[in-house]
Design a protein around this motif. Structure first.
Motif, PDB file in Angstrom:
ATOM      1  N   HIS A  40      40.790  68.571  28.007  1.00 59.44           N
ATOM      2  CA  HIS A  40      41.129  67.278  28.607  1.00 59.44           C
ATOM      3  C   HIS A  40      41.400  67.400  30.102  1.00 59.44           C
ATOM      4  O   HIS A  40      40.983  66.531  30.891  1.00 59.44           O
ATOM      5  CB  HIS A  40      42.332  66.669  27.899  1.00 59.44           C
ATOM      6  CG  HIS A  40      42.003  66.057  26.574  1.00 59.44           C
ATOM      7  ND1 HIS A  40      41.352  64.845  26.465  1.00 59.44           N
ATOM      8  CD2 HIS A  40      42.212  66.486  25.301  1.00 59.44           C
ATOM      9  CE1 HIS A  40      41.179  64.541  25.180  1.00 59.44           C
ATOM     10  NE2 HIS A  40      41.687  65.525  24.460  1.00 59.44           N
ATOM     11  N   GLU A  69      35.844  63.984  23.288  1.00 57.50           N
ATOM     12  CA  GLU A  69      36.306  63.833  21.913  1.00 57.50           C
ATOM     13  C   GLU A  69      36.417  65.222  21.291  1.00 57.50           C
ATOM     14  O   GLU A  69      35.488  66.027  21.386  1.00 57.50           O
ATOM     15  CB  GLU A  69      35.335  62.974  21.106  1.00 57.50           C
ATOM     16  CG  GLU A  69      35.787  62.727  19.667  1.00 57.50           C
ATOM     17  CD  GLU A  69      34.882  61.759  18.930  1.00 57.50           C
ATOM     18  OE1 GLU A  69      34.567  62.018  17.745  1.00 57.50           O
ATOM     19  OE2 GLU A  69      34.470  60.737  19.539  1.00 57.50           O
ATOM     20  N   PRO A  87      50.199  64.888  22.179  1.00 59.00           N
ATOM     21  CA  PRO A  87      49.911  63.584  21.576  1.00 59.00           C
ATOM     22  C   PRO A  87      48.753  63.694  20.585  1.00 59.00           C
ATOM     23  O   PRO A  87      47.736  64.319  20.876  1.00 59.00           O
ATOM     24  CB  PRO A  87      49.537  62.708  22.776  1.00 59.00           C
ATOM     25  CG  PRO A  87      50.123  63.388  23.960  1.00 59.00           C
ATOM     26  CD  PRO A  87      50.092  64.853  23.655  1.00 59.00           C
ATOM     27  N   LYS A  88      48.902  63.103  19.433  1.00 61.42           N
ATOM     28  CA  LYS A  88      47.856  63.157  18.416  1.00 61.42           C
ATOM     29  C   LYS A  88      46.600  62.388  18.838  1.00 61.42           C
ATOM     30  O   LYS A  88      45.535  62.547  18.236  1.00 61.42           O
ATOM     31  CB  LYS A  88      48.375  62.621  17.086  1.00 61.42           C
ATOM     32  CG  LYS A  88      49.467  63.489  16.460  1.00 61.42           C
ATOM     33  CD  LYS A  88      49.785  63.038  15.058  1.00 61.42           C
ATOM     34  CE  LYS A  88      50.908  63.840  14.397  1.00 61.42           C
ATOM     35  NZ  LYS A  88      51.174  65.158  14.903  1.00 61.42           N
ATOM     36  N   THR A  89      46.719  61.575  19.871  1.00 63.05           N
ATOM     37  CA  THR A  89      45.551  60.851  20.376  1.00 63.05           C
ATOM     38  C   THR A  89      44.569  61.765  21.101  1.00 63.05           C
ATOM     39  O   THR A  89      43.448  61.344  21.402  1.00 63.05           O
ATOM     40  CB  THR A  89      46.000  59.745  21.337  1.00 63.05           C
ATOM     41  OG1 THR A  89      46.805  60.325  22.375  1.00 63.05           O
ATOM     42  CG2 THR A  89      46.814  58.681  20.607  1.00 63.05           C
ATOM     43  N   TYR A  91      43.187  64.457  19.908  1.00 63.23           N
ATOM     44  CA  TYR A  91      42.233  65.088  19.008  1.00 63.23           C
ATOM     45  C   TYR A  91      42.163  64.301  17.711  1.00 63.23           C
ATOM     46  O   TYR A  91      43.025  63.479  17.403  1.00 63.23           O
ATOM     47  CB  TYR A  91      42.634  66.536  18.717  1.00 63.23           C
ATOM     48  CG  TYR A  91      43.993  66.684  18.072  1.00 63.23           C
ATOM     49  CD1 TYR A  91      44.154  66.652  16.679  1.00 63.23           C
ATOM     50  CD2 TYR A  91      45.135  66.844  18.844  1.00 63.23           C
ATOM     51  CE1 TYR A  91      45.399  66.772  16.091  1.00 63.23           C
ATOM     52  CE2 TYR A  91      46.389  66.976  18.261  1.00 63.23           C
ATOM     53  CZ  TYR A  91      46.514  66.935  16.892  1.00 63.23           C
ATOM     54  OH  TYR A  91      47.750  67.057  16.313  1.00 63.23           O
ATOM     55  N   GLN A  92      41.118  64.553  16.951  1.00 61.62           N
ATOM     56  CA  GLN A  92      40.943  63.958  15.629  1.00 61.62           C
ATOM     57  C   GLN A  92      41.011  65.062  14.579  1.00 61.62           C
ATOM     58  O   GLN A  92      40.387  66.118  14.744  1.00 61.62           O
ATOM     59  CB  GLN A  92      39.596  63.231  15.527  1.00 61.62           C
ATOM     60  CG  GLN A  92      39.425  62.088  16.498  1.00 61.62           C
ATOM     61  CD  GLN A  92      38.035  61.482  16.429  1.00 61.62           C
ATOM     62  OE1 GLN A  92      37.211  61.872  15.601  1.00 61.62           O
ATOM     63  NE2 GLN A  92      37.748  60.537  17.300  1.00 61.62           N
TER      64      GLN A  92
END
Length: 288
Positions: A40, A69, A87-89, A91-92
């Motif tokens: 990121h 992503e 933050p969980k945002t 990664y998936q």
């Protein structure tokens, strides 16, 4: 530019030769956190320049918008995701039903499912860190000059500042040459060119393994269409190594920067276990 990174990840404290089996989860937490953070911070859009006078932020590195992503694949609920202070945002999470050693093939299947959605695709083992913001610029340059039959792999390295050992060690040197049997041809063994005015040499690697690979959309579509895709062939060392490297070398000519310019394209391995385990004997370096 749109980037997709798939990451097979596993941790279960049973003991063994792989870091994913260690009793202490903290090295895996640090490695996976560093992987996500680096992707990121190096390539994501949220970059800024601090205006010191009035403490405001000015957007930085926005010349080309980038979408990142990250898809992390786990199995049997054996992972360290709950320990990540991120933050969980960012990664998936994709839990899948498979044997742990075959997680890499599950991650590859996702490339097939998203083969039309991104410009570049990365497959990374969960302890690798990209530190070069020009990483994909170099990949694009190589692709534009060489064509879609070739793939450029980074040199994987350990770095550790200790006495009587290399401060930087590229850990995937020539092996027994078992990879050559899988090559699609023996052509164009060496390529030369110039990048920013500097000469650079690329060599067909007798050890193409780096624990990762990076493919353009055209590459992914070629890989998915090939009969070897997801054949679960494990003849290159084992399932982990085969998922990262075997189908790649069956379909493409795989190159790495030559040792003289190994740093042209590289990726950090964390932690530096290879360097930690080096011993010296009669003036030579050998692994324990």
């Amino acid at each position: 530019m749109k980037l997709l990174f798939v990451v097979p990840h596993y941790w279960k404290p049973t003991g063994g030769n792989y870091g994913s089996l260690g009793a202490d989860p903290s090295p895996r937490v640090t490695a996976l956190s560093s992987l996500i953070t680096a992707l990121h911070s190096q390539f994501g859009p949220q970059q800024a320049l601090l205006q010191i006078r009035d403490r405001t932020l000015q957007p930085a590195n926005q010349q080309k918008a980038v979408q990142v992503e990250i898809a992390i694949f786990t199995t049997q609920d054996c992972h360290v995701l709950e320990h990540l202070a991120l933050p969980k945002t960012l990664y998936q999470h994709h839990p899948v039903d498979c044997e742990p050693m075959f997680l890499g093939f599950a991650a590859q299947a996702y490339l097939r499912d998203r083969q039309h959605d991104f410009d570049w695709y990365g497959f990374l083992e969960d302890d690798l860190i990209i530190e070069d913001p020009l990483f994909f610029l170099k990949q694009q340059w190589f692709q534009a000059n060489v064509g879609s039959q070739a793939v450029l792999q980074p040199n994987r390295f350990d770095s550790l500042l200790t006495d009587n050992k290399p401060h930087k060690l590229y850990i995937d040197g020539p092996n027994s040459g078992i990879a050559v049997q899988f090559w699609p041809d023996r052509e164009a063994m060496q390529l030369t060119g110039k990048f920013l005015g500097f000469p650079i040499t690329f060599e067909r690697s007798v050890n193409p393994h780096s624990g990762c690979f990076f493919l353009s959309q055209a590459h992914v579509q070629m890989l998915v269409a090939h009969p070897c895709f997801l054949d679960r062939d494990t003849r290159f060392v084992g399932p982990l190594e085969s998922a990262a490297s075997l189908s790649l070398m069956k379909v493409f000519r795989v190159y790495k920067p030559a040792a003289l310019q190994a740093a042209f394209l590289e990726i950090r391995h964390h932690p530096a276990n290879f360097l930690k385990n080096l011993r010296f004997s009669a003036g030579t370096v050998a692994a324990k």
